[in-house]
Scaffold this active site. Structure first.
Site, PDB file in Angstrom:
ATOM      1  N   TYR A 169      38.119  56.997  29.417  1.00 26.12           N
ATOM      2  CA  TYR A 169      37.596  58.362  29.625  1.00 26.12           C
ATOM      3  C   TYR A 169      38.842  59.091  30.006  1.00 26.12           C
ATOM      4  CZ  TYR A 169      32.918  56.139  28.305  1.00 26.12           C
ATOM      5  OH  TYR A 169      32.139  55.189  27.986  1.00 26.12           O
TER       6      TYR A 169
HETATM    7  C1  COA Z   1      35.092  50.310  28.559  1.00 28.61           C
HETATM    8  C2  COA Z   1      35.459  49.676  27.263  1.00 28.61           C
HETATM    9  C3  COA Z   1      35.106  49.944  25.712  1.00 28.61           C
HETATM   10  C4  COA Z   1      36.739  50.103  26.510  1.00 28.61           C
HETATM   11  O1  COA Z   1      37.748  49.215  25.632  1.00 28.61           O
HETATM   12  P1  COA Z   1      38.752  48.478  25.596  1.00 28.61           P
HETATM   13  O2  COA Z   1      38.747  47.943  24.642  1.00 28.61           O
HETATM   14  O3  COA Z   1      38.862  47.418  26.888  1.00 28.61           O
HETATM   15  O4  COA Z   1      40.358  49.239  26.370  1.00 28.61           O
HETATM   16  P2  COA Z   1      40.880  50.322  25.934  1.00 28.61           P
HETATM   17  O5  COA Z   1      40.984  50.178  24.476  1.00 28.61           O
HETATM   18  O6  COA Z   1      41.023  51.079  26.760  1.00 28.61           O
HETATM   19  O7  COA Z   1      42.083  49.658  26.279  1.00 28.61           O
HETATM   20  C5  COA Z   1      42.837  50.273  26.908  1.00 28.61           C
HETATM   21  C6  COA Z   1      43.159  48.219  28.637  1.00 28.61           C
HETATM   22  O8  COA Z   1      44.104  47.408  26.802  1.00 28.61           O
HETATM   23  C7  COA Z   1      45.510  47.822  27.543  1.00 28.61           C
HETATM   24  N1  COA Z   1      46.078  47.717  26.213  1.00 28.61           N
HETATM   25  C8  COA Z   1      46.901  46.335  25.586  1.00 28.61           C
HETATM   26  N2  COA Z   1      47.524  46.542  23.921  1.00 28.61           N
HETATM   27  C9  COA Z   1      46.853  48.105  23.648  1.00 28.61           C
HETATM   28  C10 COA Z   1      47.013  48.811  22.839  1.00 28.61           C
HETATM   29  N3  COA Z   1      48.009  48.329  21.896  1.00 28.61           N
HETATM   30  N4  COA Z   1      46.317  50.218  22.718  1.00 28.61           N
HETATM   31  C11 COA Z   1      45.776  50.335  23.644  1.00 28.61           C
HETATM   32  N5  COA Z   1      45.917  49.606  24.887  1.00 28.61           N
HETATM   33  C12 COA Z   1      46.151  48.808  25.440  1.00 28.61           C
HETATM   34  C13 COA Z   1      45.615  48.868  27.950  1.00 28.61           C
HETATM   35  O9  COA Z   1      47.004  48.660  29.065  1.00 28.61           O
HETATM   36  C14 COA Z   1      44.959  49.330  28.894  1.00 28.61           C
HETATM   37  O10 COA Z   1      44.212  47.827  29.999  1.00 28.61           O
HETATM   38  P3  COA Z   1      43.346  48.995  31.334  1.00 28.61           P
HETATM   39  O11 COA Z   1      42.629  49.278  31.009  1.00 28.61           O
HETATM   40  O12 COA Z   1      43.617  47.825  32.052  1.00 28.61           O
HETATM   41  O13 COA Z   1      44.443  49.806  32.003  1.00 28.61           O
HETATM   42  C15 COA Z   1      35.163  48.600  27.221  1.00 28.61           C
HETATM   43  O14 COA Z   1      36.370  47.588  28.127  1.00 28.61           O
HETATM   44  C16 COA Z   1      34.019  47.400  27.150  1.00 28.61           C
HETATM   45  O15 COA Z   1      33.257  47.139  26.588  1.00 28.61           O
HETATM   46  N6  COA Z   1      33.164  47.253  28.850  1.00 28.61           N
HETATM   47  C17 COA Z   1      32.198  46.923  29.300  1.00 28.61           C
HETATM   48  C18 COA Z   1      30.716  48.016  28.809  1.00 28.61           C
HETATM   49  C19 COA Z   1      31.067  49.397  29.095  1.00 28.61           C
HETATM   50  O16 COA Z   1      31.300  50.036  30.716  1.00 28.61           O
HETATM   51  N7  COA Z   1      31.459  50.476  27.665  1.00 28.61           N
HETATM   52  C20 COA Z   1      31.022  51.838  28.157  1.00 28.61           C
HETATM   53  C21 COA Z   1      29.910  51.878  29.305  1.00 28.61           C
HETATM   54  S1  COA Z   1      29.610  53.535  29.462  1.00 28.61           S
END
Ligand code: COA
Length: 199
Positions: A169
């Protein structure tokens, strides 16, 4: 495996509700069975104005160009996100308005924030697919082309904002609307975040 992002129609979401809720429960590390309590709410949300949903699915490489392969909307799901237009009869908006009032916001400020917004209600990526940018890609797809001037969401407070949701976010430019808010019936503090659209 090849990963695709797809839009989910209301029918797709109804058909895939079990899979989508499974991802939600695994991603949030909620106890099994939580999906049963949530199912009726997710179904009710489909009927809300402006409801839009997207998913990440994966397809074996050999099936990518196979005309006889099942449709993408039936492929194994890695992530799901959805939202809809906020409205005064929604519990979430009523809670946010209360929080804003308690924080001293006046009527005009509250109206400006809540008159016309898209609520980013859910975004979840299965733990095995987290950390490769899929969450950001789903949020970008969900928000692309929205006509509302802003997007609001809530997320649990976490020490130092140190989890993937907060990093996502903040990276996308969401700023604080309310911090440390207690929704009725939930002991956890939440943050309400928002940003202007388009992203
Ligand atoms: C929160 C959530 C939706 C984020 O989705 P995600 O796919 O894991 O994360 P992002 O899209 O932000 O990916 C970014 C991460 O991927 C990595 N990454 C690797 N390749 C990437 C690419 N090509 N592009 C972007 N990021 C990349 C980044 O380094 C980053 O790592 P970091 O988070 O450790 O800094 C997911 O982690 C999730 O489901 N979490 C648990 C449930 C949750 O909290 N939901 C939201 C409730 S409000």
């Amino acid at each position: 495996m090849t990963t695709f992002l797809i839009d989910l129609s209301p029918g797709d979401m109804k058909r895939r509700l079990g899979d989508a809720l499974g991802i939600y429960v695994d991603a949030m590390r909620y106890p099994r069975g939580t999906e049963d309590q949530r199912a009726s709410m997710w179904l009710e949300h489909i009927r809300r104005r402006g409801w839009t949903a997207v998913a990440a699915v994966e397809v074996p490489d050999h099936a990518v160009d196979d005309p006889d392969a099942p449709p993408l909307a039936a492929a194994p799901m890695l992530g799901v996100a959805y939202g809809y237009c906020g409205a005064p009869d929604q519990w979430w908006q009523q809670q946010v308005v209360q929080g804003l009032e308690r924080g001293g916001a006046d009527r005009a400020e509250i109206a400006e924030l809540t008159n016309d917004y898209f609520e980013l209600t859910e975004v979840h990526i299965h733990p095995r697919a987290q950390g490769r940018g899929l969450g950001e890609a789903l949020v970008r797809r969900l928000l692309a082309g929205r006509t509302e001037p802003q997007v609001l969401l809530s997320t649990p407070e976490v020490d130092e904002e140190a989890n993937r949701a907060w990093r996502l976010y903040r990276r996308l430019g969401f700023t604080d609307v309310i911090r440390g808010y207690h929704f009725a019936g939930d002991p956890r503090p939440f943050a309400i975040l928002g940003r202007d659209l388009p992203l």
